[in-house]
Design an enzyme around this catalytic site. Sequence first.
Site, mmCIF file in Angstrom:
data_model
loop_
_atom_site.group_PDB
_atom_site.id
_atom_site.type_symbol
_atom_site.label_atom_id
_atom_site.label_comp_id
_atom_site.label_asym_id
_atom_site.label_seq_id
_atom_site.Cartn_x
_atom_site.Cartn_y
_atom_site.Cartn_z
ATOM 1 N N ASP A 442 31.002 45.260 25.649
ATOM 2 C CA ASP A 442 32.407 45.420 25.272
ATOM 3 C C ASP A 442 32.563 46.590 24.294
ATOM 4 O OD1 ASP A 442 35.102 44.794 25.035
ATOM 5 O OD2 ASP A 442 34.794 42.736 24.346
ATOM 6 N N ASP A 512 42.343 41.870 30.104
ATOM 7 C CA ASP A 512 42.396 40.582 29.412
ATOM 8 C C ASP A 512 43.583 39.759 29.888
ATOM 9 O OD1 ASP A 512 40.112 40.727 27.957
ATOM 10 O OD2 ASP A 512 41.052 41.268 26.056
HETATM 11 C C1 DGJ Z 1 37.774 41.879 24.388
HETATM 12 C C2 DGJ Z 1 37.455 41.471 25.799
HETATM 13 O O1 DGJ Z 1 38.318 42.106 26.692
HETATM 14 C C3 DGJ Z 1 37.544 39.942 25.917
HETATM 15 O O2 DGJ Z 1 37.289 39.572 27.244
HETATM 16 C C4 DGJ Z 1 36.583 39.317 24.971
HETATM 17 O O3 DGJ Z 1 35.262 39.612 25.351
HETATM 18 C C5 DGJ Z 1 36.852 39.791 23.559
HETATM 19 N N1 DGJ Z 1 36.865 41.219 23.475
HETATM 20 C C6 DGJ Z 1 35.810 39.251 22.610
HETATM 21 O O4 DGJ Z 1 35.968 39.723 21.342
#
Ligand code: DGJ
Length: 621
Positions: A442, A512
């Site tokens: 990430d 997300d």
């Molecule tokens: C951002 C990501 O897009 C989410 O899926 C998740 O992993 C969060 N970060 C975790 O902090």
Amino acid sequence: MTGDRIVIDGGATTLVLGVADDGRLHQLGLGGPDAAAIDASFPTSLYPLAYPTHGEEVLREPALRATHGTGSTSVRLLVDGHSEQLHPHGRVHRIELVDRTAPLLVVLCWRTWPEHGVIEQWVEVTNTGDAPTVLHQAASAAPAVPGDDPWFTHWGGGWAQEWTETTEPLTPGVKSVASAGGVRPSLHRAPVVLYAGRGRATETSGSVLAATLLWGGDVRFDAEVALHRHTRLLAGFQHRGAERRLDPGEWFVTPAAALVWSDEGIGATSRALHRWARDHKVRDGHRPRSIVFNNWEAMFFDLDTDKVRAVVDGAAAVGAEVFLLDDGWFGDRHPRDDDQQGLGDWMVDAAKFPDGLGPVIDHTLAAGLRFGLWVEPEMVNPRSGLYEQHPDWVVAEPGRERREERNQLVLDVLQPEVRDFVLGVIDEAVALHPGISYLKWDANRDLFEVGSPALPADRQTHLAIDRVRATEEIMAEVARRHPEVDLMLCASGGGRSNLETLRWFHELWTSDDTDPIDRVRIQWGASHLLPASVLPAHVTRWGGKPIGFACAVALSGRFGFDLDPATLTDQERATATQATATAKQIRTVVQFGDLHRLVSPVGSSRAALAYVDPATGKDRR
Ligand code: DGJ
């Protein structure tokens, strides 16, 4: 060279170039295979320049702009040579251009993929003089697009709003779309556009050019319509703040752009890109993707061994194949109990997992699932042991306040010890936790104060390009060292949705936003560049829609879940289990079939698409 015609034959995408009597390079044609049929009586010099430069075509937007050692700011290029070579799937053409008076060599390069109907183009710029040159901008490609009714499609958004489509007619002037921030560029602007010169194209009709930049950093597309003149698209890296200083003998190679032409509408450009991506770009592009059960939306930071085991059991019950433990598992003196601290301290949080992750991993494997783990190795919270020890390891400008985003800063991978640290995060996660076979990588902030002690004062703007390349070198090394670990690319959702970074990743977190209604539109947009095999679509509670509907939407991507299984009613669990079984049945067609978008959700409340097995012609709608 004068009078030469050069055909860049990418099968369904063909570009024809010609050298005018004065030695300048012009674009004679762009289109399908019949673009090569050029009216020989029409003078080459009246066609658009193949690569316009500042100081040559005064009234037009330039692809290249440089200041030479003398202080002179114009570039005027003449063809000096052409070479052609085979590569395993097509040809590589290189056309050398030199400035009439300044010491600058510009090589335009194309790699053709005739089986896929794709042409890649990039540019190499060399300072052949004995004083420094400043390269202000260098687009990867500058195709002139035939037609006098130009339409432009591009996608943008923000967090949880990726792939919002705009399709608009172009009027005289320049329409620029670009990303910024450097780390999560496609969160804001997708690296793909459509340009239809002869009126708005539909999915199945009309002439259209799809252009994408194979680049993990910021991108820029300039669509220019000149009154009574040809229209042109410039595709390249975002040059604002990314000037390059080229010392004598130094050169710069731009990222590549990929061009795909269709005379049968937009759908054909997407199918060509998908096939090309799976065959040649995406890591292990033909390996079926697993069904992932993520725990993020079920648990956020509220973790302990028993709670996680319970979610693993629920994941196994619905038939998932990978359990992914997301953010929150690490931290020491600054435990990662929320997003304010702990990033950078990659030791298992002993308060949440007193016996380490071993018991959770063993439980996952015993339940018949593979185990995956979340990391964000390029970032640090100032409230962390790492930052306390190494406050100088971040991208920053001397004396300038360090503004935080999501309470974090970006590590400066141009510093060799930081690069080793980032690699070490992955090495250790894998070495200390035997049983890991999946990682989610990430990255959750952009760059604001752009500076690095690894670069001299007169090259601070190199960071924009060099940081992307240094990060990708780390990613390539991770893929080389850990071939058994599947990698998911994520940057606050779909912030890194490009075909270049996917060389080292198996898939990327689409967004997300998992509300199934929003997701229909997001997945629709993403499908203009990316095949379903790399686009995870998870069933969640976001938006509070019926589980059956959420499953139906997720089945059109790489199927998975991100919810608390304990909240499922018996009926919902049965629906989810049935959907998982269906996903296993249809995944070959969805992930590797040909996509036909049938009814667009953009501006409407309905959507339909079909995946067709190219071998049998059977479809899944
Ligand atoms: C951002 C990501 O897009 C989410 O899926 C998740 O992993 C969060 N970060 C975790 O902090």
